[in-house]
Scaffold this motif. Sequence first.
Motif, PDB file in Angstrom:
ATOM      1  N   GLN A  58     -27.075 -86.825 -52.324  1.00 49.16           N
ATOM      2  CA  GLN A  58     -27.811 -86.918 -53.575  1.00 49.16           C
ATOM      3  C   GLN A  58     -26.948 -86.337 -54.692  1.00 49.16           C
ATOM      4  O   GLN A  58     -25.967 -85.621 -54.438  1.00 49.16           O
ATOM      5  CB  GLN A  58     -29.146 -86.184 -53.480  1.00 49.16           C
ATOM      6  N   LEU A  59     -27.337 -86.639 -55.928  1.00 45.06           N
ATOM      7  CA  LEU A  59     -26.520 -86.301 -57.080  1.00 45.06           C
ATOM      8  C   LEU A  59     -27.344 -85.545 -58.115  1.00 45.06           C
ATOM      9  O   LEU A  59     -28.557 -85.765 -58.243  1.00 45.06           O
ATOM     10  CB  LEU A  59     -25.961 -87.570 -57.727  1.00 45.06           C
ATOM     11  N   LEU A  60     -26.650 -84.684 -58.874  1.00 47.21           N
ATOM     12  CA  LEU A  60     -27.271 -83.992 -59.993  1.00 47.21           C
ATOM     13  C   LEU A  60     -26.207 -83.871 -61.078  1.00 47.21           C
ATOM     14  O   LEU A  60     -25.117 -83.334 -60.831  1.00 47.21           O
ATOM     15  CB  LEU A  60     -27.751 -82.608 -59.560  1.00 47.21           C
ATOM     16  N   VAL A  61     -26.498 -84.397 -62.262  1.00 46.73           N
ATOM     17  CA  VAL A  61     -25.518 -84.400 -63.349  1.00 46.73           C
ATOM     18  C   VAL A  61     -25.592 -83.071 -64.082  1.00 46.73           C
ATOM     19  O   VAL A  61     -26.561 -82.785 -64.795  1.00 46.73           O
ATOM     20  CB  VAL A  61     -25.750 -85.576 -64.319  1.00 46.73           C
ATOM     21  N   THR A  62     -24.559 -82.247 -63.925  1.00 43.03           N
ATOM     22  CA  THR A  62     -24.529 -80.913 -64.532  1.00 43.03           C
ATOM     23  C   THR A  62     -23.543 -80.906 -65.700  1.00 43.03           C
ATOM     24  O   THR A  62     -22.568 -80.163 -65.729  1.00 43.03           O
ATOM     25  CB  THR A  62     -24.159 -79.856 -63.485  1.00 43.03           C
ATOM     26  N   ILE A  63     -23.837 -81.762 -66.673  1.00 43.30           N
ATOM     27  CA  ILE A  63     -23.064 -81.863 -67.910  1.00 43.30           C
ATOM     28  C   ILE A  63     -24.013 -81.536 -69.051  1.00 43.30           C
ATOM     29  O   ILE A  63     -25.117 -82.081 -69.118  1.00 43.30           O
ATOM     30  CB  ILE A  63     -22.481 -83.274 -68.064  1.00 43.30           C
ATOM     31  N   GLY A  64     -23.598 -80.648 -69.953  1.00 43.91           N
ATOM     32  CA  GLY A  64     -24.507 -80.144 -70.965  1.00 43.91           C
ATOM     33  C   GLY A  64     -25.041 -81.167 -71.950  1.00 43.91           C
ATOM     34  O   GLY A  64     -26.254 -81.361 -72.059  1.00 43.91           O
ATOM     35  N   PRO A  65     -24.186 -81.859 -72.713  1.00 36.36           N
ATOM     36  CA  PRO A  65     -24.701 -82.773 -73.742  1.00 36.36           C
ATOM     37  C   PRO A  65     -25.453 -83.966 -73.140  1.00 36.36           C
ATOM     38  O   PRO A  65     -24.972 -84.622 -72.213  1.00 36.36           O
ATOM     39  CB  PRO A  65     -23.429 -83.235 -74.464  1.00 36.36           C
ATOM     40  N   GLY A  66     -26.640 -84.257 -73.691  1.00 31.71           N
ATOM     41  CA  GLY A  66     -27.450 -85.346 -73.163  1.00 31.71           C
ATOM     42  C   GLY A  66     -26.765 -86.702 -73.229  1.00 31.71           C
ATOM     43  O   GLY A  66     -26.879 -87.513 -72.311  1.00 31.71           O
ATOM     44  N   ALA A  67     -26.055 -86.967 -74.327  1.00 31.55           N
ATOM     45  CA  ALA A  67     -25.370 -88.254 -74.444  1.00 31.55           C
ATOM     46  C   ALA A  67     -24.290 -88.397 -73.388  1.00 31.55           C
ATOM     47  O   ALA A  67     -24.054 -89.501 -72.865  1.00 31.55           O
ATOM     48  CB  ALA A  67     -24.772 -88.398 -75.841  1.00 31.55           C
ATOM     49  N   SER A  68     -23.644 -87.297 -73.029  1.00 31.62           N
ATOM     50  CA  SER A  68     -22.623 -87.345 -71.985  1.00 31.62           C
ATOM     51  C   SER A  68     -23.256 -87.565 -70.618  1.00 31.62           C
ATOM     52  O   SER A  68     -22.705 -88.305 -69.786  1.00 31.62           O
ATOM     53  CB  SER A  68     -21.803 -86.057 -71.988  1.00 31.62           C
TER      54      SER A  68
END
Length: 208
Positions: A58-68
């Motif tokens: 499974q995946l979790l996107v741990t990038i701060g900016p929402g657009a990114s």
Amino acid sequence: MTQGLLLLGASGLAREVLAAGIAGVTGILDDDGATHGTEIAGVPVIGPIALAAQRDEQLLVTIGPGASRRAVVSRLADAGVADDRYGVFVARSARIGRSSDLGAGSILLDCTVVTADARVGCHVVVMPNCTITHDDVLDDFSTLAAGVALGGGVHVGEAAYIGMNASVRQGLTVGAGSTVGMGAAVLADVPQDQTWAGVPARALGRST
């Protein structure tokens, strides 16, 4: 998450999630080659984000900016990564009302409170000590920085960002792509793609 979990983004948010006690993380993916072979909190950075399409976790996107975050999810969707690959992380100290819903890929960190009939969309990030009250709606890829308080019936648009310790009066809308500055008191609707700050919050210009 019995099959393990990959974090997408070797970032401060990844460190926050790991510090909050997430279980089963097998690795971190990041497009910055300089991070490959390093570790964050003992978890190895094992390759670029595109590798997610070739693995089973499974995946979790741990990038701060929402657009990114949105750009990463879109790119992986083009590579065949389905919505059901994304997990949800809620810190143990967070409290989620039974009548509220959380979308795939969302992250709610320590001491967040979500009360009644709220809807948190997909890939939303809620930093520590936020309060999301009855009937609030947080659209996909929106972000609440630490200490944000939303009155009842607030609508936060897609990829909007609300800064640390800001407050939004009940029944208002923060438009998609907009930014609310830290400590702001929002007493009127914030239009799409604008930056507002101050007490009371006022328009500063268009978000970049």
